[in-house]
Design a protein around this motif. Sequence first.
Motif, short mmCIF file in Angstrom:
data_model
loop_
_atom_site.label_atom_id
_atom_site.label_comp_id
_atom_site.label_asym_id
_atom_site.label_seq_id
_atom_site.Cartn_x
_atom_site.Cartn_y
_atom_site.Cartn_z
N ASN A 62 -17.31 20.97 -0.68
CA ASN A 62 -16.70 22.27 -0.88
C ASN A 62 -17.30 22.94 -2.11
OD1 ASN A 62 -14.81 24.19 -0.31
ND2 ASN A 62 -13.17 23.19 -1.44
N GLY A 84 -13.64 15.19 -0.20
CA GLY A 84 -12.23 15.51 -0.46
C GLY A 84 -11.84 15.43 -1.92
N GLY A 85 -12.82 15.49 -2.81
CA GLY A 85 -12.47 15.47 -4.24
C GLY A 85 -12.73 14.12 -4.89
N LYS A 86 -13.37 13.21 -4.17
CA LYS A 86 -13.71 11.91 -4.77
C LYS A 86 -14.68 12.16 -5.94
CE LYS A 86 -15.22 7.29 -3.59
NZ LYS A 86 -15.55 6.36 -2.50
N ARG A 131 -16.17 15.35 -8.22
CA ARG A 131 -16.03 16.77 -8.54
C ARG A 131 -16.98 17.09 -9.67
NH1 ARG A 131 -10.39 18.09 -10.67
NH2 ARG A 131 -11.02 20.24 -10.39
N VAL A 165 -7.62 12.25 1.49
CA VAL A 165 -7.47 12.41 0.04
C VAL A 165 -6.23 11.63 -0.36
CG1 VAL A 165 -8.53 14.69 -0.18
CG2 VAL A 165 -6.08 14.51 0.25
N ASN A 196 -12.84 10.19 -8.65
CA ASN A 196 -11.46 9.85 -8.33
C ASN A 196 -11.34 8.76 -7.29
OD1 ASN A 196 -9.92 11.82 -9.92
ND2 ASN A 196 -10.93 13.34 -8.64
N TYR A 219 -2.04 12.12 -4.91
CA TYR A 219 -2.09 12.70 -6.26
C TYR A 219 -3.13 13.82 -6.32
CZ TYR A 219 -6.45 10.36 -7.75
OH TYR A 219 -7.75 9.95 -7.88
N SER A 234 -9.33 7.20 -12.29
CA SER A 234 -10.06 8.47 -12.35
C SER A 234 -10.87 8.49 -13.62
CB SER A 234 -9.09 9.66 -12.39
OG SER A 234 -8.52 9.91 -11.15
#
Lengths: 151, 454
Positions: free
Chosen positions: B229, B275-277, B279, A92, B318, A95, B323
């Motif tokens: 997740n 990993g949040g790329k 959401r 990741v 992201n 930020y 973003s």
Amino acid sequence: MIKRYLKRLIIVLAYYLIGVLFPCAVAMPAENRPVVIVNSETVSKLLLSQNALSAIFGMRLRKWEDGSPIKVFVLPDDNLLHVEFSKYILHVFPYQLRAAWDRLVFSGTGEEPVKVMSEQQMRDLVGSTPGAIGYLRGSMIDDTVKAIAFE
Amino acid sequence: MTRLKPSLLSNPPLSTFFSSQTLYSHFKINVPQTLLNVLIVVFERHRGSFPLKHLLSKMFVIGVLILVLSGFEVGPARAFDLGSTVQAHGFLTQGYFLTTENRIFGTSDEGGSFDYIEAGLNGSWAPMSDLRLAGQVLFRRAGKGHEHDVELDFGLVDYTVLSTADYRLGVRLGRVKIPFGFYNETRDVLFTRPTILLPQSIYADAQRDLSLSADGGLVYGEYQNNWGNLTFELGMGIPRGKSVDTELGILGSDWPGRTDSKRSYVGRLGYDMLGGKYRVALSSAWVDTRYQPDRLPPDDLSSGKDIFTPIIISAQYNLEKLSLTTEYALRSVKDSGFGEGFDKDIVGESYYLQAEYRFDDHWQAVVRYDVFYSDRKDRNGRKFEALFNSPAHTQFAKDWTIGIRYHLNQSFLVAAEYHAIDGTAWIVPLQDNANLSTLNRYWNLFTLAVGYRF
């Protein structure tokens, strides 16, 4: 003199060639790459899943399997080792980690990791705090902390 | 569900938080309390409007203060031996608003308004790894009607029932933040917002009170696998709908009676990939607000019920520097029992498209287009105008925003942004704008904010 310069030129070219063929070998010598470390006395785990690693540094998993609390230590957001750890081990961007921790702290749903100011302090704190986890460059590891493998 | 006893929710003694000795010795926070006090006093004295020529000197003072305070870094929170941790965090934001027409947070149309301060102090204590207590107190100044708001933002007990590397399940009780969309839970913190003003179509400051936090409980869970997740939150509680703002938001003007909240529900389902790329989230709520009249009609309305059921879809992409965020909401409002002309059954629509770009560790820019319609079936507000003899432009708002941020260091942030707005749906009736007929459909807004956090 020309011989000396030629020798140096060959070394530089060889280094460059190795850098092109094997970028990791040149850009990040193994001993400088971040390694996940845990307190060697109290943490018996030798292997962590990527899930567990994400959950621990994301401050969502707060205890080890034996029920003891996990103490997470990190370097400042703009520290180079932190950036490398974040990108290449957690996958990741720094930020995103910061945004996730801020959401936890300011909504009352969690806490953020303890921030250390130097790699020396990282080693000292992980080495002396029960249940601690952090990251360090390979060359700085000593007896008080142990490297942990992950999938 | 009965309301929790007031003693659990009363403000903790502020002196324990503000003692610099306590702060320094326990939490190693290098914040000279005197300097913070000076900041607050300086801004306290400058209430109301200010001629534009004084703006530069104000900015200079703020700039100097920033440079002085930026030397301070935050030390690590100390962990106690028994495995318990105590952490304290806080934030302080001072904003400045300048509008070409209409007023927002004070007399912003006459030389600008400094009437905007957000400050908070929170603490978290985890006596065991499964149990955590946390609380946050907020101070807010935001124009007329909000001169010195001090409130308990959240005060909760969090118990983790199940916790493994792949699953987590827990419950929170007390005053909990309401989870919806991407930004609601931390909407008062400048550092966690993409812009100084959140997209008003979904996070309207006019309806802030109802969306902040509720007294009740919330169940949360998480499932993690190689694909991503998955998280969920399901809450039940009583929101804080007693304020005049809530009444203004529902009824459009201040009637003699009062609004009060009844048991309401909120839920959010979230999914993070890689990993949040990527959401995504789906949020919904069922918010029940009642009106208790003080007098008999026609001096007052009848005791009515407002049921608000929004549904929000959120998505974010992201990358390292870029973003992209978008949220879309359908907002159903059913008002009944208030009396002829006030009852309604409408569905509003909101959405925004936002792009943020991080140039480096310090500079960041944002562009956004934000749209709000009070009623999907009356997007230009003409039906409303015909029915209520009130301007059509109060029923929609379209906003183009461009903003820039500068992170001095981890603790300081300066942000500036410019909004070009068509429509006055954001404007709170009465408070800052006593007369709706003076509102202008097209207006521009410039805002500057300085934020500090620890």
